[in-house]
Design a protein around this motif. Structure first.
Motif, PDB file in Angstrom:
ATOM      1  N   GLN A   1       3.728  37.606  53.184  1.00 29.80           N
ATOM      2  CA  GLN A   1       2.876  38.768  52.928  1.00 29.80           C
ATOM      3  C   GLN A   1       2.206  39.233  54.219  1.00 29.80           C
ATOM      4  O   GLN A   1       2.073  40.429  54.462  1.00 29.80           O
ATOM      5  CB  GLN A   1       1.815  38.422  51.877  1.00 29.80           C
ATOM      6  CG  GLN A   1       2.376  38.301  50.468  1.00 29.80           C
ATOM      7  CD  GLN A   1       1.328  37.871  49.464  1.00 29.80           C
ATOM      8  OE1 GLN A   1       0.327  37.248  49.819  1.00 29.80           O
ATOM      9  NE2 GLN A   1       1.543  38.193  48.201  1.00 29.80           N
TER      10      GLN A   1
ATOM     11  N   THR B   1       1.751  43.490  53.662  1.00 28.22           N
ATOM     12  CA  THR B   1       2.014  44.076  52.348  1.00 28.22           C
ATOM     13  C   THR B   1       1.168  45.303  52.032  1.00 28.22           C
ATOM     14  O   THR B   1       1.683  46.342  51.609  1.00 28.22           O
ATOM     15  CB  THR B   1       1.819  43.017  51.243  1.00 28.22           C
ATOM     16  OG1 THR B   1       2.644  41.886  51.533  1.00 28.22           O
ATOM     17  CG2 THR B   1       2.205  43.588  49.889  1.00 28.22           C
ATOM     18  N   ARG B   2      -0.143  45.203  52.232  1.00 30.84           N
ATOM     19  CA  ARG B   2      -1.017  46.331  51.876  1.00 30.84           C
ATOM     20  C   ARG B   2      -0.730  47.566  52.734  1.00 30.84           C
ATOM     21  O   ARG B   2      -0.662  48.683  52.223  1.00 30.84           O
ATOM     22  CB  ARG B   2      -2.484  45.924  52.006  1.00 30.84           C
ATOM     23  CG  ARG B   2      -2.967  45.038  50.860  1.00 30.84           C
ATOM     24  CD  ARG B   2      -4.424  44.684  51.006  1.00 30.84           C
ATOM     25  NE  ARG B   2      -4.669  43.825  52.163  1.00 30.84           N
ATOM     26  CZ  ARG B   2      -5.878  43.362  52.510  1.00 30.84           C
ATOM     27  NH1 ARG B   2      -6.939  43.685  51.785  1.00 30.84           N
ATOM     28  NH2 ARG B   2      -6.016  42.588  53.560  1.00 30.84           N
TER      29      ARG B   2
ATOM     30  N   THR C   1       2.081  48.223  54.256  1.00 34.02           N
ATOM     31  CA  THR C   1       3.412  48.695  53.887  1.00 34.02           C
ATOM     32  C   THR C   1       3.367  49.533  52.619  1.00 34.02           C
ATOM     33  O   THR C   1       4.026  50.576  52.520  1.00 34.02           O
ATOM     34  CB  THR C   1       4.371  47.499  53.711  1.00 34.02           C
ATOM     35  OG1 THR C   1       4.440  46.767  54.934  1.00 34.02           O
ATOM     36  CG2 THR C   1       5.766  47.971  53.335  1.00 34.02           C
ATOM     37  N   LEU C   2       2.573  49.101  51.650  1.00 31.83           N
ATOM     38  CA  LEU C   2       2.442  49.858  50.397  1.00 31.83           C
ATOM     39  C   LEU C   2       1.803  51.230  50.638  1.00 31.83           C
ATOM     40  O   LEU C   2       2.173  52.213  49.990  1.00 31.83           O
ATOM     41  CB  LEU C   2       1.617  49.063  49.381  1.00 31.83           C
ATOM     42  CG  LEU C   2       2.317  47.840  48.774  1.00 31.83           C
ATOM     43  CD1 LEU C   2       1.336  47.042  47.924  1.00 31.83           C
ATOM     44  CD2 LEU C   2       3.538  48.253  47.962  1.00 31.83           C
ATOM     45  N   LEU C   3       0.866  51.311  51.575  1.00 30.48           N
ATOM     46  CA  LEU C   3       0.251  52.599  51.902  1.00 30.48           C
ATOM     47  C   LEU C   3       1.268  53.549  52.528  1.00 30.48           C
ATOM     48  O   LEU C   3       1.269  54.750  52.251  1.00 30.48           O
ATOM     49  CB  LEU C   3      -0.926  52.389  52.862  1.00 30.48           C
ATOM     50  CG  LEU C   3      -2.194  51.792  52.258  1.00 30.48           C
ATOM     51  CD1 LEU C   3      -3.210  51.467  53.356  1.00 30.48           C
ATOM     52  CD2 LEU C   3      -2.820  52.739  51.243  1.00 30.48           C
TER      53      LEU C   3
ATOM     54  N   VAL D   1       4.552  53.412  52.028  1.00 30.54           N
ATOM     55  CA  VAL D   1       5.462  53.780  50.934  1.00 30.54           C
ATOM     56  C   VAL D   1       4.818  54.846  50.053  1.00 30.54           C
ATOM     57  O   VAL D   1       5.497  55.761  49.568  1.00 30.54           O
ATOM     58  CB  VAL D   1       5.851  52.536  50.108  1.00 30.54           C
ATOM     59  CG1 VAL D   1       6.621  52.938  48.855  1.00 30.54           C
ATOM     60  CG2 VAL D   1       6.693  51.580  50.949  1.00 30.54           C
ATOM     61  N   PHE D   2       3.506  54.749  49.855  1.00 27.20           N
ATOM     62  CA  PHE D   2       2.781  55.743  49.058  1.00 27.20           C
ATOM     63  C   PHE D   2       2.991  57.144  49.629  1.00 27.20           C
ATOM     64  O   PHE D   2       3.219  58.106  48.883  1.00 27.20           O
ATOM     65  CB  PHE D   2       1.293  55.402  49.022  1.00 27.20           C
ATOM     66  CG  PHE D   2       0.436  56.452  48.364  1.00 27.20           C
ATOM     67  CD1 PHE D   2       0.334  56.520  46.979  1.00 27.20           C
ATOM     68  CD2 PHE D   2      -0.250  57.389  49.120  1.00 27.20           C
ATOM     69  CE1 PHE D   2      -0.445  57.486  46.365  1.00 27.20           C
ATOM     70  CE2 PHE D   2      -1.022  58.364  48.515  1.00 27.20           C
ATOM     71  CZ  PHE D   2      -1.129  58.423  47.139  1.00 27.20           C
TER      72      PHE D   2
ATOM     73  N   ALA E   1      11.273  53.915  47.113  1.00 30.49           N
ATOM     74  CA  ALA E   1      10.160  52.971  47.196  1.00 30.49           C
ATOM     75  C   ALA E   1      10.634  51.600  47.690  1.00 30.49           C
ATOM     76  O   ALA E   1      10.022  51.014  48.601  1.00 30.49           O
ATOM     77  CB  ALA E   1       9.481  52.838  45.838  1.00 30.49           C
TER      78      ALA E   1
ATOM     79  N   PHE F   1       9.980  50.283  51.468  1.00 29.81           N
ATOM     80  CA  PHE F   1       9.194  49.059  51.632  1.00 29.81           C
ATOM     81  C   PHE F   1       9.909  48.081  52.566  1.00 29.81           C
ATOM     82  O   PHE F   1       9.287  47.502  53.472  1.00 29.81           O
ATOM     83  CB  PHE F   1       8.955  48.401  50.272  1.00 29.81           C
ATOM     84  CG  PHE F   1       8.069  47.179  50.340  1.00 29.81           C
ATOM     85  CD1 PHE F   1       6.707  47.299  50.139  1.00 29.81           C
ATOM     86  CD2 PHE F   1       8.603  45.927  50.612  1.00 29.81           C
ATOM     87  CE1 PHE F   1       5.882  46.174  50.220  1.00 29.81           C
ATOM     88  CE2 PHE F   1       7.796  44.806  50.706  1.00 29.81           C
ATOM     89  CZ  PHE F   1       6.421  44.930  50.503  1.00 29.81           C
TER      90      PHE F   1
END
Length: 301
Positions: free
Chosen positions: A25, A30-31, A33-35, A37-38, A62, A66
């Motif tokens: 992670q 992870t966080r 990366t998610l932003l 992808v958002f 998505a 990611f």
């Protein structure tokens, strides 16, 4: 006694698995990366508003996105292994602490990148695949080593940082157009107050590793003025989607107000050159992008 020993071994295995999961992670961030992808998926939805949404394509964007971002983050930590160990913020990263070997991180990052690009190329389109690969190369192999060479690295890094908007647009439309570049511009300009405010707060940490993240002038009035000037560009940039007919007046008002708020905090930083005001600018920048992107989407529904 044998039962206790078996139980202890199971606990060790569970803890080992949890540590390994935590390390991965951290490797892929992870966080963050998610932003990223958002930004890609919300741009996909913005491009498709009023038309049929292919949820399979949405999912591939998505997942593939990611994996590509995860790969870039992993390669970044391999290249900066020795420098990460010098900074408080990054000293506990798995590669920097040798909890994860460079070989393991390299294999994982390569697999993530290849799989992500293949998914995007096969299930979306080839232009998407090219954009994803270009973004990965620019971030990992151009921006990352450039951070210790010149403050212009922030400018260079802003390109792959804004690529998710292009990726999301092309994933739906299959081509680049004015709408794609306008949304790219909004995210491109946003990155300067965002990353410079972080660089201001972490200046001492970055200096320990030899990273040159602030403007040429360093942590002073001239740098603060440059941050302010770039931040004010978010105001006219936020108007462009409405001016070009991409979105409506409501989101334009939201974007302009968000830019004004961001500029206010940048002005406060210019006046005080204080870390407290840099933190306020940083937190405001965290909110700015999702608020503006959601406003663009809602205004098109």
């Amino acid at each position: 006694m044998k039962t206790i020993a078996i139980h202890s071994e199971e606990i060790i295995k569970v803890n080992s698995f949890r540590q390994k999961l935590s390390d991965y992670q951290q490797l892929v961030k992870t966080r963050l990366t998610l932003l990223v992808v958002f930004s890609a998926v919300i741009t996909y939805l913005t491009a498709s508003t009023g038309s049929h949404i292919n949820w399979f394509d949405f999912s591939m964007l998505a997942i593939g996105g990611f994996l590509v971002v995860a790969s870039a983050n992993g390669i970044n930590q391999i290249i900066e292994k020795n420098y990460d160990s010098m900074m408080k913020r990054t000293a506990n990263r798995p590669v920097a602490t040798n909890r994860m070997s460079v070989t393991e991180a390299g294999i994982a990052s390569t697999l993530f990148g290849l799989t992500g690009v293949i998914i995007i190329s096969l299930f979306l389109n080839q232009l998407c695949g090219i954009l994803a690969l270009t973004s990965l190369v620019l971030y990992a192999f151009v921006y990352t080593p450039l951070k210790r060479v010149t403050p212009l690295s922030v400018f260079v890094g802003a390109f792959p940082g804004a690529f998710p908007t292009l990726l999301g647009w092309v994933a739906y439309t299959g081509h680049l157009s004015a709408g794609a570049f306008i949304l790219f511009g909004v995210q491109f300009i946003w990155q300067f107050p965002h990353f410079w405010s972080i660089a201001w707060i972490l200046d001492d940490d970055y200096k320990r590793a030899g990273f040159k993240m602030l403007p040429l002038y360093g942590k002073d009035k001239k740098s603060a003025l440059q941050i302010l000037l770039f931040t004010t560009l978010t105001i006219p940039m936020g108007m462009f989607p409405a001016i070009e007919g991409l979105t409506g007046n409501i989101s334009c008002i939201f974007a302009v107000l968000a830019g004004i708020v961001l500029s206010y905090f940048a002005f406060r930083l210019y006046k005080t050159c204080d870390n407290k005001d840099a933190k306020k600018l940083m937190f405001a920048s965290f909110l700015y992008l999702p608020v503006v992107q959601i406003a663009f989407l809602i205004d098109k529904i």
